[in-house]
Design a protein around this motif. Structure first.
Motif: not given
Length: 483
Positions: A352-353, A372-381, A392-395, A403-406
């Motif tokens: 999604v990211m 991929i590196k940047l997407a993982r940085q956003w997930l960590k944030l 994603f659909l089970q969250l 996630l959609l905002i990021a």
């Protein structure tokens, strides 16, 4: 009476929701508060007898109805699938009207019109349900739920998507229902949405619900005090843009709308709207449900069929001058209730990211190592790095929205368009997202168009407001304010 004691309920394959004690009688109101992913929606489904107990005691002697975001999304999905098939005749392709939807399970035209008047949607009865705004759709679902005259009404985030006046009206209506003997169970994540007439309050945290407490006891509880203050400010460092090269420059105005008019048959949505966005400006767009806020955004993004009938200039190019929709959207990051409803493809938080780099719903390209590196940085944030391969659909709804905002922010877009972005988020996540938005605007070239009914949900970076105000002769006039 509804009673649950020492009960467990399965949540997926390796998780359970436990309820130590829950009791509610006719004519009583309780409110359950929880953060995103805490199990609030599962709790609502349990109260509505949709999930059986794996163990413990469950006594349910109240006829119940439930209203939730998930139910609203499902209705949109079902309607879309029903009207988008080659197997239908011409009459069947017509979208379900609001009046027919309200009476879908209980036909009583008189009662339907009374409820429509109660929620201020009488003028929408002949409209197709899919044409409504998110807030209008919520009112329709409430009316539909009350058609069966339930003994228990369960409301999962009932105030999200409603403007200030609609929230006050709904609060008053709920108090009237309580006085008539209907039991109410409200599930919220905002403290200011706890009704003043709710006698019993309780937390649901990490799929555990202990018990309801009297109002004064609840607010004096150390856990409540801790959670009330857990949204204290923290320093944030956003991941950088993918390419650190200089952003493309556009002449003022970035957006210009001249003599805009949008109508459906005889219903005018926008009339003679003149507006522009210049460099350095960030606009809050405000107004009641159905006034045309989302329509305005769809004209800008190219998602409205009448965008080519109007005089619209974006990033120096007149709409309809040969540009593709992707040439326009590459400069935008977008979040809206409609996008959330449309993002139903299978995927993970990581994909999604990554899709934000390509403006796609789903990931259909092979991303590079830097993406991929940047997407993982956003997930960590977001505190979701351990869930990068989850479904994603089970969250929870709130986790999906976060996630959609990021995803909209990941490419540091020239124009960030956020339509009710905090809908469905708890107080901690709302606080954090507002920080993300302010920090991104302060440290990037992104400019913001922001729709919200909640004054407290408006970022501090906003410089202007476009306000839709009801006109005495009908329709709306427009007022511009510098903040």
């Amino acid at each position: 009476m509804l009673a649950i004691n020492a009960a467990t309920f399965p949540v997926g394959t390796d998780k359970k929701l436990t309820i130590s004690s829950f009791h509610l009688n006719a004519g009583e109101c309780c409110t359950i508060i929880g953060n995103n992913g805490s199990g609030k929606t599962i709790m609502a489904r349990i109260l509505n007898q949709e999930l059986p107990a794996e163990s413990g005691e469950l006594i349910h002697h109240l006829r119940s109805e439930m209203v939730s975001f998930e139910k609203q999304i499902k209705l949109y999905d079902d309607e879309w699938q029903r009207t988008n098939t080659d197997m239908l005749g011409a009459e069947e392709e017509i979208a379900t009207s609001v009046e027919n939807l309200i009476q879908q399970t209980h036909h009583n035209t008189t009662h339907c019109h009374e409820l429509a008047a109660l929620f201020g949607i009488s003028h929408l009865l002949a409209q197709p349900f899919t044409a409504l705004s998110s807030g209008e759709g919520r009112k329709v679902l409430l009316a539909q739920a009350l058609m069966s005259e339930p003994e228990l009404l369960i409301l999962d985030e009932p105030f999200d998507g409603l403007d200030v006046q609609a929230r006050a009206q709904l609060m008053a209506t709920l108090e009237q229902l309580l006085q008539k003997g209907i039991a109410l169970a409200l599930i919220v994540n905002r403290f200011d949405e706890i009704p003043p007439f709710a006698e019993q309050l309780g937390w649901i945290l990490d799929c555990q619900f202990q018990h309801l407490q009297p109002r004064n006891t609840f607010f004096a509880d150390p856990l409540t005090q801790q959670l009330l203050h857990c949204a204290s400010a923290t320093e944030l460092t956003l991941p950088p843009a993918l390419h650190q090269t200089e952003k493309p420059t556009f002449a003022d105005p970035l957006i210009e709308l001249q003599q805009i008019k949008v109508s459906y048959d005889e219903r005018v949505i926008l009339h003679d709207l003149n507006w522009q966005l210049n460099h350095g400006e960030h606009w809050h767009i405000a107004g009641p449900n159905g006034c045309g806020k989302t329509t305005l955004l769809h004209l800008i993004t190219g998602d409205h069929p009448q965008c080519y009938n109007n005089n619209i200039t974006l990033f120096g190019r007149r709409r309809g001058s040969g540009e593709s929709i992707w040439e326009i959207k590459q400069h935008m990051g977008i979040v809206s209730p409609a996008l959330h409803m449309a993002y139903r493809v299978a995927g993970t938080p990581l994909t999604v990211m990554l899709s934000g780099f390509y403006d796609s719903i789903g990931l259909y390209q092979q991303p590079g190592d830097q993406e991929i590196k940047l997407a993982r940085q956003w997930l960590k944030l977001l505190g979701m790095e351990k869930q990068e391969q989850a479904s994603f659909l089970q969250l929870s709804y709130g986790q999906q929205r976060l996630l959609l905002i990021a995803r909209a922010m990941v490419k540091h877009p020239t124009l960030l368009i956020l339509d009710e972005p905090l809908q469905g988020l708890d107080s901690l996540n709302r606080h954090l997202v507002l920080q993300y938005i302010d920090r991104l605007v302060a440290h990037s070239h992104s400019q913001l168009l922001y729709v919200s009914h909640h004054a407290e949900d408006v970022p501090t970076c906003m410089t202007h407001r476009l306000q839709f105000i009801p006109a005495p002769a009908g329709g709306y006039r427009y007022e511009v304010t510098r903040l």
